[in-house]
Motif scaffolding. Structure first.
Motif, PDB file in Angstrom:
ATOM      1  N   ASN A 198      11.679   2.641  -4.559  1.00 21.25           N
ATOM      2  CA  ASN A 198      11.113   3.964  -4.842  1.00 21.25           C
ATOM      3  C   ASN A 198      11.253   4.884  -3.624  1.00 21.25           C
ATOM      4  O   ASN A 198      11.634   4.443  -2.549  1.00 21.25           O
ATOM      5  N   LYS A 199      10.930   6.137  -3.811  1.00 19.63           N
ATOM      6  CA  LYS A 199      10.964   7.156  -2.752  1.00 19.63           C
ATOM      7  C   LYS A 199      12.373   7.354  -2.194  1.00 19.63           C
ATOM      8  O   LYS A 199      12.555   7.569  -0.990  1.00 19.63           O
ATOM      9  N   LYS A 259      -6.763   7.626   1.501  1.00 18.13           N
ATOM     10  CA  LYS A 259      -6.740   8.410   0.254  1.00 18.13           C
ATOM     11  C   LYS A 259      -8.148   8.756  -0.179  1.00 18.13           C
ATOM     12  O   LYS A 259      -9.105   8.056   0.162  1.00 18.13           O
ATOM     13  N   ASP A 272      14.099   9.821  -2.551  1.00 26.26           N
ATOM     14  CA  ASP A 272      14.261  11.216  -2.108  1.00 26.26           C
ATOM     15  C   ASP A 272      14.038  11.354  -0.607  1.00 26.26           C
ATOM     16  O   ASP A 272      14.446  12.352  -0.018  1.00 26.26           O
ATOM     17  N   GLN A 283      -3.616  12.069  -0.135  1.00 24.84           N
ATOM     18  CA  GLN A 283      -2.933  10.768  -0.180  1.00 24.84           C
ATOM     19  C   GLN A 283      -2.073  10.636   1.055  1.00 24.84           C
ATOM     20  O   GLN A 283      -1.091  11.363   1.198  1.00 24.84           O
ATOM     21  N   ASP A 304       0.350  13.735   1.184  1.00 24.16           N
ATOM     22  CA  ASP A 304       0.449  14.620   0.020  1.00 24.16           C
ATOM     23  C   ASP A 304      -0.946  15.144  -0.285  1.00 24.16           C
ATOM     24  O   ASP A 304      -1.934  14.417  -0.122  1.00 24.16           O
ATOM     25  N   LEU A 355       0.828  -1.208   0.000  1.00 22.94           N
ATOM     26  CA  LEU A 355       0.000   0.000   0.000  1.00 22.94           C
ATOM     27  C   LEU A 355       0.863   1.259   0.000  1.00 22.94           C
ATOM     28  O   LEU A 355       1.703   1.429   0.891  1.00 22.94           O
ATOM     29  N   GLY A 356       0.656   2.107  -0.990  1.00 24.34           N
ATOM     30  CA  GLY A 356       1.322   3.402  -0.996  1.00 24.34           C
ATOM     31  C   GLY A 356       2.762   3.399  -1.459  1.00 24.34           C
ATOM     32  O   GLY A 356       3.443   4.420  -1.379  1.00 24.34           O
ATOM     33  N   ALA A 357       3.256   2.267  -1.973  1.00 25.52           N
ATOM     34  CA  ALA A 357       4.668   2.196  -2.381  1.00 25.52           C
ATOM     35  C   ALA A 357       4.973   3.108  -3.563  1.00 25.52           C
ATOM     36  O   ALA A 357       6.106   3.552  -3.754  1.00 25.52           O
ATOM     37  N   GLY A 358       3.950   3.363  -4.387  1.00 23.50           N
ATOM     38  CA  GLY A 358       4.158   4.244  -5.547  1.00 23.50           C
ATOM     39  C   GLY A 358       3.803   3.577  -6.875  1.00 23.50           C
ATOM     40  O   GLY A 358       4.247   4.023  -7.934  1.00 23.50           O
ATOM     41  N   LYS A 359       2.961   2.547  -6.829  1.00 23.93           N
ATOM     42  CA  LYS A 359       2.589   1.819  -8.060  1.00 23.93           C
ATOM     43  C   LYS A 359       1.857   2.740  -9.052  1.00 23.93           C
ATOM     44  O   LYS A 359       2.215   2.812 -10.216  1.00 23.93           O
ATOM     45  N   THR A 360       0.822   3.423  -8.562  1.00 25.09           N
ATOM     46  CA  THR A 360       0.027   4.276  -9.458  1.00 25.09           C
ATOM     47  C   THR A 360       0.881   5.418 -10.005  1.00 25.09           C
ATOM     48  O   THR A 360       0.789   5.769 -11.177  1.00 25.09           O
ATOM     49  N   THR A 361       1.736   5.976  -9.156  1.00 26.12           N
ATOM     50  CA  THR A 361       2.622   7.066  -9.593  1.00 26.12           C
ATOM     51  C   THR A 361       3.543   6.569 -10.708  1.00 26.12           C
ATOM     52  O   THR A 361       3.763   7.260 -11.707  1.00 26.12           O
ATOM     53  N   ASP A 367      -7.265   5.129  -7.538  1.00 25.97           N
ATOM     54  CA  ASP A 367      -6.170   4.908  -8.502  1.00 25.97           C
ATOM     55  C   ASP A 367      -6.666   5.068  -9.930  1.00 25.97           C
ATOM     56  O   ASP A 367      -6.035   5.730 -10.756  1.00 25.97           O
ATOM     57  N   ASN A 392       9.620   9.123  -7.397  1.00 28.96           N
ATOM     58  CA  ASN A 392       8.310   9.303  -8.031  1.00 28.96           C
ATOM     59  C   ASN A 392       8.074   8.302  -9.153  1.00 28.96           C
ATOM     60  O   ASN A 392       7.500   8.634 -10.183  1.00 28.96           O
ATOM     61  N   ARG A 448      -3.002   3.432   5.359  1.00 26.81           N
ATOM     62  CA  ARG A 448      -3.184   4.158   4.091  1.00 26.81           C
ATOM     63  C   ARG A 448      -4.508   4.888   4.157  1.00 26.81           C
ATOM     64  O   ARG A 448      -5.517   4.323   4.649  1.00 26.81           O
TER      65      ARG A 448
HETATM   66  N1  LIG Z   1       8.272  11.593  -1.651  1.00 26.73           N
HETATM   67  C1  LIG Z   1       7.859  10.700  -2.548  1.00 26.73           C
HETATM   68  N2  LIG Z   1       6.541  10.416  -2.632  1.00 26.73           N
HETATM   69  C2  LIG Z   1       6.152   9.506  -3.560  1.00 26.73           C
HETATM   70  C3  LIG Z   1       7.063   8.848  -4.421  1.00 26.73           C
HETATM   71  N3  LIG Z   1       6.361   7.975  -5.199  1.00 26.73           N
HETATM   72  C4  LIG Z   1       5.062   8.106  -4.840  1.00 26.73           C
HETATM   73  N4  LIG Z   1       4.928   9.022  -3.850  1.00 26.73           N
HETATM   74  C5  LIG Z   1       3.696   9.432  -3.161  1.00 26.73           C
HETATM   75  O1  LIG Z   1       3.241   8.347  -2.369  1.00 26.73           O
HETATM   76  C6  LIG Z   1       1.810   8.345  -2.307  1.00 26.73           C
HETATM   77  C7  LIG Z   1       1.289   6.977  -2.744  1.00 26.73           C
HETATM   78  O2  LIG Z   1       1.631   6.786  -4.104  1.00 26.73           O
HETATM   79  P1  LIG Z   1       0.762   5.833  -5.049  1.00 26.73           P
HETATM   80  O3  LIG Z   1       1.435   5.839  -6.378  1.00 26.73           O
HETATM   81  O4  LIG Z   1      -0.669   6.177  -4.979  1.00 26.73           O
HETATM   82  O5  LIG Z   1       1.000   4.438  -4.322  1.00 26.73           O
HETATM   83  P2  LIG Z   1       0.310   3.033  -4.657  1.00 26.73           P
HETATM   84  O6  LIG Z   1       1.349   2.002  -4.473  1.00 26.73           O
HETATM   85  O7  LIG Z   1      -0.360   3.083  -5.989  1.00 26.73           O
HETATM   86  O8  LIG Z   1      -0.792   2.971  -3.505  1.00 26.73           O
HETATM   87  P3  LIG Z   1      -1.994   1.884  -3.316  1.00 26.73           P
HETATM   88  O9  LIG Z   1      -2.610   1.680  -4.678  1.00 26.73           O
HETATM   89  O10 LIG Z   1      -2.904   2.534  -2.343  1.00 26.73           O
HETATM   90  O11 LIG Z   1      -1.378   0.665  -2.784  1.00 26.73           O
HETATM   91  C8  LIG Z   1       1.346   9.481  -3.214  1.00 26.73           C
HETATM   92  O12 LIG Z   1       1.078  10.586  -2.405  1.00 26.73           O
HETATM   93  C9  LIG Z   1       2.547   9.735  -4.107  1.00 26.73           C
HETATM   94  O13 LIG Z   1       2.616  11.066  -4.571  1.00 26.73           O
HETATM   95  C10 LIG Z   1       8.460   9.161  -4.300  1.00 26.73           C
HETATM   96  O14 LIG Z   1       9.339   8.616  -4.971  1.00 26.73           O
HETATM   97  N5  LIG Z   1       8.788  10.078  -3.337  1.00 26.73           N
END
Ligand SMILES: Nc1nc2c(ncn2[C@@H]2O[C@H](COP(=O)(O)OP(=O)(O)OP(=O)(O)O)[C@@H](O)[C@H]2O)c(=O)[nH]1
Length: 354
Positions: A188-189, A294, A191, A309, A316, A20-26, A53, A220, A292
């Motif tokens: 990911n992340k 959102k 930063d 989010q 965010d 959850l929230g790892a950054g898949k959708t991003t 998503d 990101n 999580r």
């Molecule tokens: N600081 C930072 N934030 C990030 C990065 N990648 C994603 N995010 C943030 O992390 C949050 C979750 O990102 P999503 O891409 O929605 O994560 P997800 O894995 O799709 O989440 P679920 O579908 O809920 O499991 C969002 O607020 C993004 O903007 C990154 O590399 N750095």
């Protein structure tokens, strides 16, 4: 003589997994905006009832993936609904006249990738599609903070209330299962942590899997399309050797479910002071260990909706698009936590902020 490649003529499919929230959708959003002319069909599976998503991805305006090429599977985690949801969806997709160049599947953050990948061995699917690779996205900051390692106290506490809970930490197990399935791991992340933190994350991730899939770093979710969509593995042929904890337990006669996690939706009126709301939300998330959160919020006087989010208590927020004319305005947030999260208390606390 040239031998035909085993995958020739099949549509490649990439499975994107990660907690959850790892950054898949991003990462997928970035992929769609830099897809090198490929037409991509996207299957999205989300835990929680709001379809955030899908909404985020439909709104990204990328030419690689039109709205009708985005298919949402909302009937629970994809790993449990393979036969009822995933196979019929794939069959329909393959019957289309205008087939995609590549299929990308985003699993829910709580899904086990193994049963999904195994489904590509079903005869009707196998003859037409191959799994190009499984990409596991890792929230490096969460790993560095010990999110997947240090909740043994919590598991012990859960076990007191639920004597059937025979697993190690549910987060830890799921984290390992998603890594076990990987052909490529995206740390990911980056930063959010420094170089030595990142090195520890690499070591921790490597220590949890016996194979050595390639690990790359990202911010990101920025990973080149040629890397993400060019793994060429054919993972369906290998997945039987990447068993999850649950599959091993299943072989011992246990059923797999997601009872360890819970989600619910909170509906609220307009949020007059978003900054104050977000700040107080952080406190509630920390107090109740929400994993999580959102959704979208209505801010009085603003034509745009506010996307919120939260991953743990890191939040965010940005105005993502204007409310459309037929759309019901309001604030709707999906909350996900472990099954001992006190829904009544979390609901009451969030509702009291408005
Ligand atoms: N600081 C930072 N934030 C990030 C990065 N990648 C994603 N995010 C943030 O992390 C949050 C979750 O990102 P999503 O891409 O929605 O994560 P997800 O894995 O799709 O989440 P679920 O579908 O809920 O499991 C969002 O607020 C993004 O903007 C990154 O590399 N750095």
């Amino acid at each position: 003589m040239t031998l035909a490649k085993p995958h020739q003529g099949k549509i490649p499919a990439t499975v994107i997994t990660g907690f959850l929230g790892a950054g898949k959708t991003t990462m997928i959003r970035n992929l769609l905006q830099n897809a090198d002319g490929k037409r991509i069909a996207l299957i999205i599976n989300e835990f929680g009832d709001l379809g955030v998503d899908g909404d985020v991805l439909k709104g990204c305006g990328a030419e690689a993936c039109s709205e009708e090429d985005i298919i949402e599977l909302t009937n629970g985690c994809i790993c449990c609904t393979v036969a009822d949801d995933f196979i019929p969806t794939m069959t329909k997709l393959l019957e289309r006249e205008n087939r995609p160049d590549h299929i990308v599947i985003e699993t829910s953050g709580l899904a086990l990738p193994q049963p999904l990948v195994a489904a590509f061995n079903w005869p009707d699917i196998r003859s037409e599609v191959t799994v190009d690779g499984v990409v596991t996205v890792v929230d490096s900051a969460a790993v560095a903070a010990g999110r997947f390692a240090d909740d043994h106290d919590r598991v012990d506490a859960l076990r007191v209330n639920d004597e059937n809970l025979d697993h190690e930490s549910p987060l830890e197990e799921l984290f390992e299962d998603q890594l076990t399935a990987a052909d490529l791991i995206v740390l990911n992340k980056t930063d959010l942590i420094d170089a030595s933190g990142l090195q520890s994350v690499r070591e921790e991730v490597a220590s949890r899997i016996s194979r050595k899939p390639t690990m790359i770093e990202a911010r990101n979710g920025e990973v080149a399309a040629a890397i993400l969509l060019g793994l060429g593995v054919g993972t369906e042929g290998e997945i039987a050797n990447r068993k999850s904890h649950h599959e091993m337990e299943h072989e011992a006669g246990e059923e797999h479910d997601h009872d360890e996690f819970d989600s619910f939706v909170v509906e609220l009126g307009p949020i007059a002071e978003p900054a104050v709301f977000i700040d107080q939300l952080k406190g509630i998330i920390a107090e109740h260990d929400v994993l999580r959160l959102k959704g979208f919020a209505e801010v009085p006087g603003k034509p745009m909706r506010l996307l919120i989010q939260a991953v743990g208590s890191r939040i965010d927020q940005y105005f993502d698009r204007a409310w459309t004319s037929g759309e019901m305005r309001g604030t709707r947030l999906v909350v996900i936590g472990l099954h001992d999260m006190n829904e009544t208390a979390v609901r009451a606390a969030i509702s009291a902020l408005v």
